[in-house]
Design an enzyme around this catalytic site. Structure first.
Site, PDB file in Angstrom:
ATOM      1  N   GLU A 104     -17.109  42.446  -2.669  1.00  0.00           N
ATOM      2  CA  GLU A 104     -15.659  42.217  -2.830  1.00  0.00           C
ATOM      3  C   GLU A 104     -14.931  43.558  -2.793  1.00  0.00           C
ATOM      4  O   GLU A 104     -15.497  44.584  -3.177  1.00  0.00           O
ATOM      5  CB  GLU A 104     -15.377  41.462  -4.129  1.00  0.00           C
ATOM      6  CG  GLU A 104     -16.032  42.036  -5.398  1.00  0.00           C
ATOM      7  CD  GLU A 104     -15.265  43.149  -6.057  1.00  0.00           C
ATOM      8  OE1 GLU A 104     -14.079  43.305  -5.740  1.00  0.00           O
ATOM      9  OE2 GLU A 104     -15.859  43.872  -6.879  1.00  0.00           O
ATOM     10  N   PHE A 135      -3.894  57.794  -2.995  1.00  0.00           N
ATOM     11  CA  PHE A 135      -4.964  58.326  -3.848  1.00  0.00           C
ATOM     12  C   PHE A 135      -5.004  59.847  -3.846  1.00  0.00           C
ATOM     13  O   PHE A 135      -5.698  60.442  -4.665  1.00  0.00           O
ATOM     14  CB  PHE A 135      -6.321  57.780  -3.383  1.00  0.00           C
ATOM     15  CG  PHE A 135      -6.543  56.343  -3.776  1.00  0.00           C
ATOM     16  CD1 PHE A 135      -5.963  55.321  -3.061  1.00  0.00           C
ATOM     17  CD2 PHE A 135      -7.302  56.030  -4.892  1.00  0.00           C
ATOM     18  CE1 PHE A 135      -6.145  53.992  -3.439  1.00  0.00           C
ATOM     19  CE2 PHE A 135      -7.484  54.711  -5.276  1.00  0.00           C
ATOM     20  CZ  PHE A 135      -6.911  53.697  -4.543  1.00  0.00           C
ATOM     21  N   LEU A 136      -4.302  60.442  -2.896  1.00  0.00           N
ATOM     22  CA  LEU A 136      -4.331  61.907  -2.789  1.00  0.00           C
ATOM     23  C   LEU A 136      -3.195  62.512  -3.598  1.00  0.00           C
ATOM     24  O   LEU A 136      -2.306  63.183  -3.059  1.00  0.00           O
ATOM     25  CB  LEU A 136      -4.248  62.317  -1.317  1.00  0.00           C
ATOM     26  CG  LEU A 136      -5.567  62.182  -0.542  1.00  0.00           C
ATOM     27  CD1 LEU A 136      -5.334  62.274   0.955  1.00  0.00           C
ATOM     28  CD2 LEU A 136      -6.572  63.254  -0.989  1.00  0.00           C
ATOM     29  N   CYS A 147     -14.524  49.765 -12.232  1.00  0.00           N
ATOM     30  CA  CYS A 147     -15.254  49.915 -10.965  1.00  0.00           C
ATOM     31  C   CYS A 147     -15.656  51.355 -10.649  1.00  0.00           C
ATOM     32  O   CYS A 147     -16.849  51.662 -10.581  1.00  0.00           O
ATOM     33  CB  CYS A 147     -14.395  49.368  -9.820  1.00  0.00           C
ATOM     34  SG  CYS A 147     -13.950  47.653 -10.082  1.00  0.00           S
ATOM     35  N   LYS A 175     -18.142  53.261 -13.086  1.00  0.00           N
ATOM     36  CA  LYS A 175     -19.448  52.588 -13.135  1.00  0.00           C
ATOM     37  C   LYS A 175     -20.182  52.683 -11.793  1.00  0.00           C
ATOM     38  O   LYS A 175     -21.378  52.998 -11.742  1.00  0.00           O
ATOM     39  CB  LYS A 175     -19.240  51.112 -13.508  1.00  0.00           C
ATOM     40  CG  LYS A 175     -20.518  50.344 -13.713  1.00  0.00           C
ATOM     41  CD  LYS A 175     -20.263  48.932 -14.174  1.00  0.00           C
ATOM     42  CE  LYS A 175     -20.258  47.999 -12.991  1.00  0.00           C
ATOM     43  NZ  LYS A 175     -20.363  46.578 -13.358  1.00  0.00           N
TER      44      LYS A 175
HETATM   45  C1  UGA Z   1     -10.939  49.769  -7.127  1.00  0.00           C
HETATM   46  C2  UGA Z   1     -10.720  49.916  -5.621  1.00  0.00           C
HETATM   47  O1  UGA Z   1      -9.406  50.403  -5.345  1.00  0.00           O
HETATM   48  C3  UGA Z   1     -10.938  48.590  -4.904  1.00  0.00           C
HETATM   49  O2  UGA Z   1     -10.848  48.805  -3.489  1.00  0.00           O
HETATM   50  C4  UGA Z   1     -12.325  48.051  -5.267  1.00  0.00           C
HETATM   51  O3  UGA Z   1     -12.575  46.826  -4.634  1.00  0.00           O
HETATM   52  C5  UGA Z   1     -12.391  47.873  -6.761  1.00  0.00           C
HETATM   53  O4  UGA Z   1     -12.202  49.156  -7.379  1.00  0.00           O
HETATM   54  C6  UGA Z   1     -13.734  47.295  -7.126  1.00  0.00           C
HETATM   55  O5  UGA Z   1     -14.747  47.974  -7.009  1.00  0.00           O
HETATM   56  O6  UGA Z   1     -13.821  46.107  -7.427  1.00  0.00           O
HETATM   57  P1  UGA Z   1      -9.346  49.135  -9.164  1.00  0.00           P
HETATM   58  O7  UGA Z   1     -10.421  49.708 -10.042  1.00  0.00           O
HETATM   59  O8  UGA Z   1      -8.756  47.827  -9.524  1.00  0.00           O
HETATM   60  O9  UGA Z   1      -9.896  48.967  -7.648  1.00  0.00           O
HETATM   61  O10 UGA Z   1      -8.128  50.146  -9.152  1.00  0.00           O
HETATM   62  P2  UGA Z   1      -7.540  51.374  -8.319  1.00  0.00           P
HETATM   63  O11 UGA Z   1      -6.133  51.069  -7.994  1.00  0.00           O
HETATM   64  O12 UGA Z   1      -8.407  51.789  -7.206  1.00  0.00           O
HETATM   65  O13 UGA Z   1      -7.502  52.501  -9.423  1.00  0.00           O
HETATM   66  C7  UGA Z   1      -8.674  53.001 -10.045  1.00  0.00           C
HETATM   67  C8  UGA Z   1      -8.327  54.159 -10.943  1.00  0.00           C
HETATM   68  O14 UGA Z   1      -7.931  55.276 -10.180  1.00  0.00           O
HETATM   69  C9  UGA Z   1      -7.195  53.901 -11.935  1.00  0.00           C
HETATM   70  O15 UGA Z   1      -7.531  54.454 -13.178  1.00  0.00           O
HETATM   71  C10 UGA Z   1      -6.028  54.640 -11.320  1.00  0.00           C
HETATM   72  O16 UGA Z   1      -5.090  55.037 -12.272  1.00  0.00           O
HETATM   73  C11 UGA Z   1      -6.733  55.804 -10.698  1.00  0.00           C
HETATM   74  N1  UGA Z   1      -5.977  56.449  -9.629  1.00  0.00           N
HETATM   75  C12 UGA Z   1      -5.620  55.753  -8.539  1.00  0.00           C
HETATM   76  C13 UGA Z   1      -5.656  57.779  -9.751  1.00  0.00           C
HETATM   77  O17 UGA Z   1      -5.986  58.438 -10.751  1.00  0.00           O
HETATM   78  N2  UGA Z   1      -4.975  58.390  -8.763  1.00  0.00           N
HETATM   79  C14 UGA Z   1      -4.609  57.731  -7.669  1.00  0.00           C
HETATM   80  O18 UGA Z   1      -3.993  58.371  -6.805  1.00  0.00           O
HETATM   81  C15 UGA Z   1      -4.924  56.384  -7.538  1.00  0.00           C
END
Ligand code: UGA
Length: 460
Positions: free
Chosen positions: A155, A266-267, A277, A280
């Site tokens: 997923e 993300f950058l 996710c 882990k």
């Molecule tokens: C993430 C991936 O984005 C999904 O593509 C993937 O399917 C999912 O994990 C999974 O393995 O099931 P998610 O954990 O819901 O999704 O959230 P994200 O939006 O990716 O954010 C993850 C973390 O990164 C958050 O703590 C967010 O605050 C942080 N983040 C995100 C940053 O620190 N900087 C950013 O620029 C973007």
């Protein structure tokens, strides 16, 4: 198609409700009777935008059902998806729930005839489907390989946008043990128009880990540049990365208009990644690399940079305030990211831990009541938790914005800053990098910059 979903956690629920919306007949199985009862009543047990409506509709139309009886559900379906949890401890993924689900599915298949496809959707260590899952099904079912199909279908759901991610995916990965199984799984996704890639089971498992590692690497890259900037007077990561984003690999020009790739999201510097996710999965892949004799130093670096980030944000605060002992600090945002009530591996918790160790007195805000409820279970009573800004900011020496909730942009900072003892906002998500907040009478610093004086170069 008649489909059984085993496990009604986050992935199972979203998958089941969305497949039902696509017209499949879906039965969700869970061994928790309360969960099953809630689902039968059309209630959504988790916080996810758009999901309650889908569940309600699925239950009302009869396309979505819930049961505790796995054998019955498997017997009346053509395909079963394993969506159970894969908890992690000390870097190792615990596959016991996956094994048990596979065993029960196998036992159910022993009682019926006809071709049945078993699909692993849980994120599992590379090789798991081919070995552990295959063996559990084979021994419990007594079936030969021709009599059931084995697939792996990762997923790519992001919390907060999971329903949209499922409905309009970037791609669908169809890991299959053989052609017949792959074709049966492709049939499930017949109405999806995105690219679909069929591949070996182990490659499907690896796509998931590689994709998450890639995204996390972007975050740690930006944070690494941010740390450099935090040590160079006048430097500002947001300005630097705006320049990097304009590389044609990341931004395309259309009629003179710059269209940034989603990768630029993300950058950007922040306080690091959390959630259920990225941390882990990266730790699991690192462990897997060690096990197969191929250590992955890149993952070490991504995780180290991430682990250091909350401490570096505390350093920025100390550079402004001096000792934090006895200082009152307001934490803005508890969820690991906006649009979720989930606090797992939230950077706010890591920040709270470090600030408490420095003797700071803490108050924390989150706009989502469910996130506050979850926080009450994870944070001891010494941190005052509130859904309103005033009790959290009143008398504070500084506020640290830890979750990029858009509502923080809407707050009347001019009024709120007057409540603070020392009107300092440390924007640890650089939420205000492109758009200054309302109200001029406070001092704001972001991450990824080194303010030179109290009057500073980096004032809003
Ligand atoms: C993430 C991936 O984005 C999904 O593509 C993937 O399917 C999912 O994990 C999974 O393995 O099931 P998610 O954990 O819901 O999704 O959230 P994200 O939006 O990716 O954010 C993850 C973390 O990164 C958050 O703590 C967010 O605050 C942080 N983040 C995100 C940053 O620190 N900087 C950013 O620029 C973007």
């Amino acid at each position: 198609m008649n489909v059984t979903i085993v496990g009604t956690g986050y992935v199972g629920l979203v998958t089941g409700a969305c497949l039902a919306a696509f017209g499949h007949d879906v039965t969700c199985v869970d061994n928790n009777p309360q969960r099953v009862a809630a689902l039968k009543a059309g209630e959504c047990p988790i916080f996810e935008r758009g999901l309650p409506e889908l569940i309600q509709r699925g239950i009302n139309t009869g396309k979505l059902r819930a049961t505790g009886n796995l054998a019955e559900a498997v017997a009346s379906s053509a395909l079963t998806m394993i969506c159970v949890g894969t908890p992690s401890s000390g870097g190792r993924i615990d596959l016991s729930l996956v094994r048990e689900a596979a065993r029960q599915i196998g036992a159910a298949l022993r009682e019926v005839s006809g071709y049945h496809v078993v699909v692993v959707k849980s994120t599992v260590v590379p090789g798991t489907t081919e070995t552990l899952v295959r063996e559990a099904i084979a021994s419990a079912s007594g079936r030969s390989e021709e009599e059931y199909g084995l697939c792996m279908n990762p997923e790519f759901l992001s919390q907060g946008s999971a329903v949209a991610d499922f409905m309009q995916p970037d791609r669908i990965i169809l890991g299959a043990a053989n052609r017949r199984a792959g074709e049966a799984l492709a049939e499930l996704y017949r109405d999806f128009s995105c690219p679909k890639l069929t591949m070996a089971l182990v490659n499907a498992e690896l796509v998931k880990y590689a994709a998450n590692s890639f995204q996390a690497s972007l975050i740690s890259f930006a944070n690494q540049i941010a740390v450099l900037c935090e040590h160079v007077p006048g430097a500002d990561e947001a300005a630097v990365m705006r320049g990097v984003h304009l590389d044609r690999m990341l931004t395309r020009m259309e009629d003179g208009v710059a269209i940034p790739s989603p990768a630029t999201r993300f950058l950007r510097a922040g306080i690091g990644f959390g959630g259920s996710c990225f941390p882990k999965d990266l730790v699991a892949l690192r462990y897997f690399g060690q096990q197969v004799g191929a250590p992955v130093p890149l993952l070490d670096a991504i995780l180290d940079i991430n682990d250091q980030r909350p401490g570096q944000v505390v350093d920025l605060l100390e550079a402004e305030l001096g000792s934090l002992d006895g200082r009152r600090i307001a934490i803005l945002g508890l969820a690991f990211k906006p649009d979720t009530d989930d606090l797992r591996e939230s950077r706010s918790l890591a920040l709270i831990e470090r600030l408490a160790a420095k003797g700071a007195s803490l108050r924390a805000h989150d706009p989502l009541p469910q996130a506050l409820d979850n926080a009450r279970l994870m944070i001891d009573g010494r941190v005052l938790l509130h859904a309103e800004p005033e009790p959290v900011l009143e008398g504070a020496d500084a506020a640290v914005l830890a979750t990029a909730w858009p509502v923080y942009r809407e707050w009347n900072w001019e009024r709120l800053a007057r409540l603070m003892r020392h009107p300092l906002l440390l924007d640890a998500r650089n939420l205000f990098a492109d758009q200054p907040p309302r109200g001029p009478i406070y001092r704001r610093i972001g991450v990824g910059m080194k303010a030179i004086t109290k009057e500073g170069l980096n004032h809003p």
